[in-house]
Design a protein around this motif. Sequence first.
Motif, mmCIF file in Angstrom:
data_model
loop_
_atom_site.group_PDB
_atom_site.id
_atom_site.type_symbol
_atom_site.label_atom_id
_atom_site.label_comp_id
_atom_site.label_asym_id
_atom_site.label_seq_id
_atom_site.Cartn_x
_atom_site.Cartn_y
_atom_site.Cartn_z
ATOM 1 N N LEU A 282 0.798 -1.220 0.000
ATOM 2 C CA LEU A 282 0.000 0.000 0.000
ATOM 3 C C LEU A 282 0.835 1.277 0.000
ATOM 4 O O LEU A 282 0.358 2.324 -0.442
ATOM 5 N N GLU A 283 2.078 1.203 0.494
ATOM 6 C CA GLU A 283 2.828 2.440 0.691
ATOM 7 C C GLU A 283 4.159 2.505 -0.056
ATOM 8 O O GLU A 283 4.646 3.598 -0.355
ATOM 9 N N ALA A 284 4.754 1.359 -0.361
ATOM 10 C CA ALA A 284 6.053 1.387 -1.040
ATOM 11 C C ALA A 284 5.939 1.979 -2.444
ATOM 12 O O ALA A 284 6.788 2.775 -2.870
ATOM 13 N N GLY A 285 4.892 1.601 -3.175
ATOM 14 C CA GLY A 285 4.692 2.116 -4.522
ATOM 15 C C GLY A 285 4.512 3.630 -4.551
ATOM 16 O O GLY A 285 5.214 4.335 -5.283
ATOM 17 N N PRO A 286 3.553 4.170 -3.766
ATOM 18 C CA PRO A 286 3.411 5.631 -3.716
ATOM 19 C C PRO A 286 4.682 6.334 -3.243
ATOM 20 O O PRO A 286 4.976 7.440 -3.694
ATOM 21 N N ALA A 287 5.426 5.707 -2.328
ATOM 22 C CA ALA A 287 6.675 6.319 -1.872
ATOM 23 C C ALA A 287 7.664 6.417 -3.023
ATOM 24 O O ALA A 287 8.371 7.427 -3.178
ATOM 25 N N PHE A 288 7.730 5.386 -3.858
ATOM 26 C CA PHE A 288 8.624 5.412 -5.020
ATOM 27 C C PHE A 288 8.223 6.532 -5.970
ATOM 28 O O PHE A 288 9.078 7.271 -6.482
ATOM 29 N N VAL A 289 6.926 6.682 -6.195
ATOM 30 C CA VAL A 289 6.458 7.745 -7.092
ATOM 31 C C VAL A 289 6.801 9.114 -6.506
ATOM 32 O O VAL A 289 7.314 10.003 -7.209
ATOM 33 N N SER A 290 6.544 9.299 -5.217
ATOM 34 C CA SER A 290 6.759 10.604 -4.587
ATOM 35 C C SER A 290 8.228 10.993 -4.563
ATOM 36 O O SER A 290 8.577 12.150 -4.827
ATOM 37 N N LEU A 291 9.097 10.044 -4.225
ATOM 38 C CA LEU A 291 10.501 10.379 -4.046
ATOM 39 C C LEU A 291 11.318 10.235 -5.324
ATOM 40 O O LEU A 291 12.161 11.087 -5.623
ATOM 41 N N VAL A 292 11.070 9.187 -6.100
ATOM 42 C CA VAL A 292 11.896 8.906 -7.271
ATOM 43 C C VAL A 292 11.319 9.555 -8.530
ATOM 44 O O VAL A 292 12.017 10.290 -9.238
ATOM 45 N N VAL A 293 10.048 9.298 -8.817
ATOM 46 C CA VAL A 293 9.455 9.826 -10.049
ATOM 47 C C VAL A 293 9.353 11.346 -9.986
ATOM 48 O O VAL A 293 9.750 12.051 -10.925
ATOM 49 N N VAL A 294 8.818 11.863 -8.882
ATOM 50 C CA VAL A 294 8.736 13.320 -8.731
ATOM 51 C C VAL A 294 10.128 13.930 -8.754
ATOM 52 O O VAL A 294 10.368 14.979 -9.377
ATOM 53 N N GLY A 295 11.082 13.277 -8.085
ATOM 54 C CA GLY A 295 12.460 13.771 -8.092
ATOM 55 C C GLY A 295 13.056 13.774 -9.489
ATOM 56 O O GLY A 295 13.775 14.704 -9.865
ATOM 57 N N ALA A 296 12.750 12.748 -10.293
ATOM 58 C CA ALA A 296 13.294 12.675 -11.650
ATOM 59 C C ALA A 296 12.744 13.802 -12.518
ATOM 60 O O ALA A 296 13.489 14.424 -13.300
ATOM 61 N N PHE A 297 11.451 14.072 -12.418
ATOM 62 C CA PHE A 297 10.870 15.167 -13.193
ATOM 63 C C PHE A 297 11.445 16.517 -12.746
ATOM 64 O O PHE A 297 11.677 17.414 -13.566
ATOM 65 N N THR A 298 11.666 16.663 -11.444
ATOM 66 C CA THR A 298 12.281 17.898 -10.946
ATOM 67 C C THR A 298 13.680 18.054 -11.505
ATOM 68 O O THR A 298 14.087 19.150 -11.920
ATOM 69 N N TYR A 299 14.422 16.959 -11.527
ATOM 70 C CA TYR A 299 15.774 16.983 -12.069
ATOM 71 C C TYR A 299 15.762 17.424 -13.530
ATOM 72 O O TYR A 299 16.522 18.313 -13.943
ATOM 73 N N LEU A 300 14.899 16.823 -14.329
ATOM 74 C CA LEU A 300 14.837 17.169 -15.754
ATOM 75 C C LEU A 300 14.424 18.625 -15.944
ATOM 76 O O LEU A 300 14.929 19.310 -16.850
ATOM 77 N N ALA A 301 13.513 19.109 -15.089
ATOM 78 C CA ALA A 301 13.056 20.493 -15.219
ATOM 79 C C ALA A 301 14.195 21.485 -15.028
ATOM 80 O O ALA A 301 14.171 22.581 -15.588
ATOM 81 N N SER A 302 15.212 21.111 -14.235
ATOM 82 C CA SER A 302 16.325 22.034 -13.996
ATOM 83 C C SER A 302 17.148 22.259 -15.261
ATOM 84 O O SER A 302 17.891 23.232 -15.358
ATOM 85 N N TRP A 303 17.010 21.377 -16.250
ATOM 86 C CA TRP A 303 17.737 21.499 -17.513
ATOM 87 C C TRP A 303 16.939 22.262 -18.563
ATOM 88 O O TRP A 303 17.265 22.210 -19.756
ATOM 89 N N TRP A 304 15.907 22.967 -18.153
ATOM 90 C CA TRP A 304 14.988 23.564 -19.120
ATOM 91 C C TRP A 304 15.706 24.499 -20.108
ATOM 92 O O TRP A 304 15.375 24.523 -21.302
ATOM 93 N N GLY A 305 16.688 25.280 -19.624
ATOM 94 C CA GLY A 305 17.391 26.202 -20.520
ATOM 95 C C GLY A 305 18.130 25.456 -21.612
ATOM 96 O O GLY A 305 18.086 25.845 -22.797
#
Length: 532
Positions: A282-305
Amino acid sequence: MAMTEIEPVKDPAERRRPPSLRDWLAPPIPGSALWGWIGPLLVTALAGFLRFDRLAVPRAVVFDETYYAKDALALLRFGWEHNAVKDADKLLIANKSDVDIWTGGGSFVAHPPAGKWMIAIGEQLFNATPFGWRFMPALIGTLSVLILCRVARRMTGSTLLGCAAGLLLAVDGLAFVTSRTALLDVFVMFWILAAFACLVLDRDLSRRELARRVEEGGGAGLGPFVMHWWRIPAGVCLGMACATKWTGIFYVAAFGIMVVLWDAGARKAARVQSPYSGALMLEAGPAFVSLVVVGAFTYLASWWGWIFKPGGWGRGEVAGNVLLRPLEAMPDLLKYHKEILDFHSGLSTHHNYQSWPWDWPILRRPVAFWYSEPPGACDAARCSREILGIGTPAFWWGALIALVVLVGVWLLRRDWRAGAIVLGFLAGWVPWFVPAFGDRTMFLFYATPMLPFMALAVALALGMLIGPARSPDPAGRSALPVPGNRRVLGAAVAGAYLLVVLANFAYFYPLLAAKVLPYDDWHARIWFDSWV
């Protein structure tokens, strides 16, 4: 006449747990909520004064500011890092930022752009001057003290101990120096600390929600689903840490494992029928999305320029349709990342101030960020000015003892606070051992992200030294007051230690802040030959 009333014997089950499951899983923080803010804000004000006072001194490009100050300025103008002319540093120091200092197109860089974007905010506000490119490191270093005060208060239940943790960070020499130079490590520290604070807050809030749902009859089977909203901003913070330096990825892994263990422990404490299966399903999957997937999109967004604008290293031209540019850029971005990885893997050039991770905790080899001998600047025949990147010894060596104590506390008591603090320290330290065995060039200031966890370790150890106001009665009665002499002695020792750290920082302050000293006074502060 007895001064302490003895309450009637209670049922053992009743004295093991508070009246409600909520108080058992997430005890309320005692003390005044108002002072819980006033105290940390006062400590933060001290940290801010120390960091912003004489921030523009020296008027020089200090150590790796030669890279990041210009990279930040290039991001403002082009959206990606640009090659600069040979004398660009001199032009900037001469207040000639309006002069064209760019040449040769896009520049290859070893680190993602997020930290440099943050430096660029200061340059946008105050121009490309020493004050401008140091403004955001000083601000972020100051805010880190506030966050640490608050998270330490939440973890220890004591405003005083929270302020002690923040004070230790405020007067640590390495935290001070990295907060006053345009380097990236203070940003890594800030984002990791912010992520940790979000996760600790989420731990309390989610355990309260779990308790409420279990009390309503949701403890059967896997137990209830609980949404961990604060893990989403934690994922953003971890993404920003990785987008500043790749070392943030070790904290993504460490914190990911930590929260799953927290979830399983909470369900077990709430007496859910299948706590471990519930946490995993119930919680490991959402934790992966919150920490890893959200973190990955944040990382990519920093390269916007680099993604959306033409001309960056390896980017070339961009698609006419803006919506197609991210997809178009991915193959080139992956190639760029491979080049960055190859650079870090092969970085073994000898440097006079390099050190190994096993040297860091004992401060064997600090880094001279800047040094000069200005003639006639003092009453002596020879004068010295230096910015020495070194931690406050009394704090670092005390933290070593505290961390060893916390390892024992976790092994014997499974205290989640001790485990989380030790994990945070190790996540910033142990991964460096592997490249160290390959002779990878590294420096003491790479340990900056470990500093908040060292301060938390000392604060928690001091709290154990002082002891709680009341202790459990082994005879089965309610908690009894701890003997006054024991707490007075513990508080005296803790206070004396904090005073020693303050005095130690004050003694080293001239070496940290480029103050002019007679050479003999400077040399008296160089305790070991390896510090030169």
